[in-house]
Design an enzyme around this catalytic site. Structure first.
Site, PDB file in Angstrom:
ATOM      1  N   ASP A 104     -90.617  17.426  14.960  1.00  0.00           N
ATOM      2  CA  ASP A 104     -91.287  18.033  16.106  1.00  0.00           C
ATOM      3  C   ASP A 104     -91.588  16.927  17.107  1.00  0.00           C
ATOM      4  OD1 ASP A 104     -92.919  19.727  17.705  1.00  0.00           O
ATOM      5  OD2 ASP A 104     -93.585  20.807  15.919  1.00  0.00           O
ATOM      6  N   ASP A 205     -91.660  20.304  21.634  1.00  0.00           N
ATOM      7  CA  ASP A 205     -92.912  20.978  21.949  1.00  0.00           C
ATOM      8  C   ASP A 205     -93.052  21.211  23.459  1.00  0.00           C
ATOM      9  OD1 ASP A 205     -95.579  21.788  20.831  1.00  0.00           O
ATOM     10  OD2 ASP A 205     -96.309  20.265  22.224  1.00  0.00           O
ATOM     11  N   GLU A 247     -89.157  24.621  22.743  1.00  0.00           N
ATOM     12  CA  GLU A 247     -90.218  25.617  22.878  1.00  0.00           C
ATOM     13  C   GLU A 247     -90.455  25.874  24.365  1.00  0.00           C
ATOM     14  OE1 GLU A 247     -94.864  26.473  21.604  1.00  0.00           O
ATOM     15  OE2 GLU A 247     -94.293  24.506  22.353  1.00  0.00           O
ATOM     16  N   HIS A 321     -96.860  28.437  13.657  1.00  0.00           N
ATOM     17  CA  HIS A 321     -98.201  27.913  13.377  1.00  0.00           C
ATOM     18  C   HIS A 321     -99.202  28.256  14.487  1.00  0.00           C
ATOM     19  CE1 HIS A 321     -96.298  25.191  16.113  1.00  0.00           C
ATOM     20  NE2 HIS A 321     -97.447  24.588  16.343  1.00  0.00           N
ATOM     21  N   ASP A 322     -98.738  28.857  15.575  1.00  0.00           N
ATOM     22  CA  ASP A 322     -99.638  29.247  16.664  1.00  0.00           C
ATOM     23  C   ASP A 322     -99.894  30.753  16.691  1.00  0.00           C
ATOM     24  OD1 ASP A 322     -99.680  26.602  17.657  1.00  0.00           O
ATOM     25  OD2 ASP A 322     -97.948  26.963  18.962  1.00  0.00           O
TER      26      ASP A 322
HETATM   27  O1  TEU Z   1     -97.831  25.126  21.769  1.00  0.00           O
HETATM   28  C1  TEU Z   1     -97.751  25.416  23.118  1.00  0.00           C
HETATM   29  C2  TEU Z   1     -98.718  26.360  23.610  1.00  0.00           C
HETATM   30  O2  TEU Z   1     -98.631  26.683  24.780  1.00  0.00           O
HETATM   31  C3  TEU Z   1     -99.750  26.891  22.679  1.00  0.00           C
HETATM   32  O3  TEU Z   1    -100.806  26.028  22.644  1.00  0.00           O
HETATM   33  C4  TEU Z   1    -100.172  28.220  23.059  1.00  0.00           C
HETATM   34  O4  TEU Z   1    -100.688  28.238  24.344  1.00  0.00           O
HETATM   35  C5  TEU Z   1    -101.210  28.724  22.149  1.00  0.00           C
HETATM   36  O5  TEU Z   1    -100.888  28.415  20.832  1.00  0.00           O
HETATM   37  C6  TEU Z   1    -101.267  30.205  22.269  1.00  0.00           C
HETATM   38  O6  TEU Z   1    -102.395  30.610  21.630  1.00  0.00           O
HETATM   39  C7  TEU Z   1     -97.429  23.884  21.352  1.00  0.00           C
HETATM   40  C8  TEU Z   1     -97.699  23.744  19.876  1.00  0.00           C
HETATM   41  O7  TEU Z   1     -96.911  24.666  19.180  1.00  0.00           O
HETATM   42  C9  TEU Z   1     -99.170  23.905  19.633  1.00  0.00           C
HETATM   43  O8  TEU Z   1     -99.493  23.896  18.270  1.00  0.00           O
HETATM   44  C10 TEU Z   1     -99.876  22.779  20.348  1.00  0.00           C
HETATM   45  O9  TEU Z   1    -101.256  22.960  20.249  1.00  0.00           O
HETATM   46  C11 TEU Z   1     -99.490  22.714  21.821  1.00  0.00           C
HETATM   47  O10 TEU Z   1     -98.095  22.832  22.031  1.00  0.00           O
HETATM   48  C12 TEU Z   1     -99.894  21.385  22.404  1.00  0.00           C
HETATM   49  O11 TEU Z   1     -99.074  20.375  21.911  1.00  0.00           O
END
Ligand code: TEU
Ligand code: CA
Length: 546
Positions: A104, A205, A247, A321-322
């Site tokens: 990642d 990311d 992403e 994971h989000d």
């Molecule tokens: O996620 C991108 C992101 O935009 C998310 O934070 C999203 O807004 C949120 O999860 C929605 O609820 C990536 C990663 O996958 C995330 O884990 C990180 O926190 C984020 O980038 C920052 O690096």
């Protein structure tokens, strides 16, 4: 073994990728946090499932403000996860199991504890100052009104130099300045270093946010985005036959074709969220719960399938994971947990694209509804809780949103067995185990032919067996049907027909006439499928004929 020849170009079209969130997967040393040795001990499990690659959420050195998405050294492993030797061993051992490691890359921002930032904030003429995005200003008067993703202003004041720095995420995640060619060079060198270590792919990311232009209020899809991506790809990924996935929350199908252009000028594929954001109303936040517009879901999937056919490549996913767990979100995590979990798998794995399985999805792991606010760990959750309380929301309202949408729903420990803490750790886990682990765990499923695990295993194997999964075209059937998601794919005389009842009541099969005795049932979620007129709750069937 995965059975994919990874020396072949575009091997990832046939691949299934498994996402590991390292701190929640398996703890080898009893400190309560998952680690690289823990992953190493589960490679046999993953090989048995049949996956081809692991997308490893960040394991680099990090103060862990956002669980590793805030990196302070891109070329070292965080001691919490192990060390570089462990990483090299994991790469080598995984390869022996036919599994590639996909790292990642968090390139939009670093940690504020990264040496670059520590230098950058010393003075305006420090050589690293321009590695980040700064604006002059006065304390308390922000350069503009932009907000950070995890709450508060996107600008943070540094009194020592009288400037603000820009951060799209937390204060501890300052945005890197991609306009600076030195930053880009550092990043390319770092990526090449990992490629030389045997890493076979990268997940990028929030890659759509690197070309930000805060003066113009631009975060995603900045004017120079695809210029940067082409340069990045040329300087790094194109050296090797890698899988790369970007992403991109803000990608539409037109942009997706740029990202994943078959000529390979940018990335292998895009990871976009249009389908998964449908239960959020325009102008609202994800916490403002809304029902899923089912017809729209079908339309969105169909549009992506059609528009990218032959012109690009998409990722297929319900979870990461989000995101909250899909069985709890749009399925039924009680009475029909098994049926609905399998329905989601069958629906998704019949589509064109590269499927992603998020750890525990193959067991039908669910959201955690027993959590009180003290049990949550995620920065997004904790900040939102504070902000909404201040805005006058009731505690009850906020908890309802968290139980449905908190990122921690996906981050409770992997459920290996029925022993204490689900066999995840012998110590105290950094976040509590979901109390349903005695019923939902690997040991209960791995040798059961009717398990959710077995269903995923079969779907992964099918993608390797029939070309129609990879190359078939797509036609949405019964688009106006309010209950059933059904489609057909065709390739070179092969036909794949998928019929899914998306809901918990019995319904009529709108395409019953298409099912005849020449069709072979490849996969389903009920043992007996003789009646083709009626679909039982969450019933899903995948048929094939040649
Ligand atoms: O996620 C991108 C992101 O935009 C998310 O934070 C999203 O807004 C949120 O999860 C929605 O609820 C990536 C990663 O996958 C995330 O884990 C990180 O926190 C984020 O980038 C920052 O690096
Ligand atoms: Ca550990």
């Amino acid at each position: 073994m995965s059975g994919i020849d990874k020396s072949k170009e575009k091997w990832w079209k046939r691949a299934v990728i498994y996402q590991i969130y390292p701190r929640s997967f398996c703890d080898s040393n009893g400190d309560g946090i998952g680690d690289l040795k823990g992953i190493l001990s589960k490679l046999d499990y993953l090989e048995n499932l049949g996956i081809d690659a692991i997308w490893l959420s960040p394991v680099c050195k990090s103060p862990q403000d956002d669980n590793g998405y805030d990196i302070s050294d891109y070329q070292d492993i965080d001691p919490m996860f192990g060390n570089l030797d462990d990483m090299e061993r994991l790469i080598a051992e995984a390869k022996k199991h036919g599994i590639s490691i996909v790292m990642d890359l968090v390139l939009n921002h670093s940690s504020d504890e990264h040496p670059w930032f520590l230098e950058a904030k010393k003075s305006k003429d420090n050589p690293y100052h321009d590695y980040y995005v700064w604006r002059d200003g006065k304390e308390g008067i922000y350069p503009n009104d932009m907000r950070a993703c995890f709450g508060g202003s996107a600008w943070e004041w540094v009194p020592e130099i009288g400037q603000y720095y820009f951060h799209q995420f937390s204060v501890k995640q300052p945005d890197l300045n991609w306009d600076n060619p030195k930053v880009r060079r550092e990043i390319y060198d770092m990526i090449n270093w990992w490629i030389d270590k045997g890493v076979e792919g990268f997940r990028l990311d929030v890659i759509d946010q690197i070309a930000k232009e805060p003066d113009n209020h631009i975060t995603g899809n900045g004017p120079r985005l695809h210029e940067f991506l082409r340069e990045l790809s040329k300087e790094t990924f194109q050296r090797a036959n890698l899988v790369t996935v970007g992403e991109a929350w803000g990608a539409d199908t037109e942009r997706a074709k740029l990202y994943s252009d078959p000529a390979g000028s940018e990335l292998s594929m895009v990871f976009q969220f249009e389908h998964i954001c449908l239960d959020q109303l325009p102008g609202q936040e994800k916490w403002d719960l809304a029902p899923l517009p089912f017809l729209k879901l079908k339309e969105v999937f169909a549009r992506w399938q059609k528009e990218l056919y032959g012109k690009g490549w998409n990722s297929l996913f319900w979870n990461n994971h989000d995101l909250p767990r899909i069985v709890s979100r749009w399925g039924n995590d009680q009475k029909y947990r098994v049926e609905s979990a399998k329905m989601f798998a069958i629906l998704l794995h019949g589509l064109q694209g590269t499927p992603y399985i998020y750890q525990g999805e193959e067991l039908g792991m669910t959201n955690v509804t027993s959590f009180e606010i003290e049990d949550y760990r995620d920065i997004e959750t904790l900040n939102m809780y504070r902000e909404r309380l201040e805005k006058g929301y009731s505690k009850e309202d906020i908890m309802t949103s968290l139980h449905k949408k908190s990122r921690d729903n996906a981050r409770t420990p992997m459920q290996w067995d029925a022993s204490d803490n689900a066999g995840f750790t012998t110590g105290t886990p950094w976040i509590q185990v979901n109390p349903n682990y005695k019923e939902i765990n690997v040991v209960n499923q791995v040798n059961d032919e009717d398990s959710i695990f077995a269903c995923y295993k079969k779907l992964i194997a099918l993608r390797k067996e029939y070309d129609v999964f990879v190359d078939g075209d797509f036609e949405l059937l019964a688009p106006e049907n309010e209950k059933v998601f059904t489609y057909v794919r065709t390739y070179n005389g092969e036909q794949l027909l998928v019929i899914c009842n998306f809901y918990g009541d019995t319904t009529e099969n709108p395409v019953a006439e298409k099912v005849d005795s020449t069709m072979k049932l490849l996969c389903s979620n009920y043992s007996e499928c003789s009646d083709s007129q009626i679909l039982r709750p969450y019933e899903a069937r995948m048929y094939f004929k040649k």
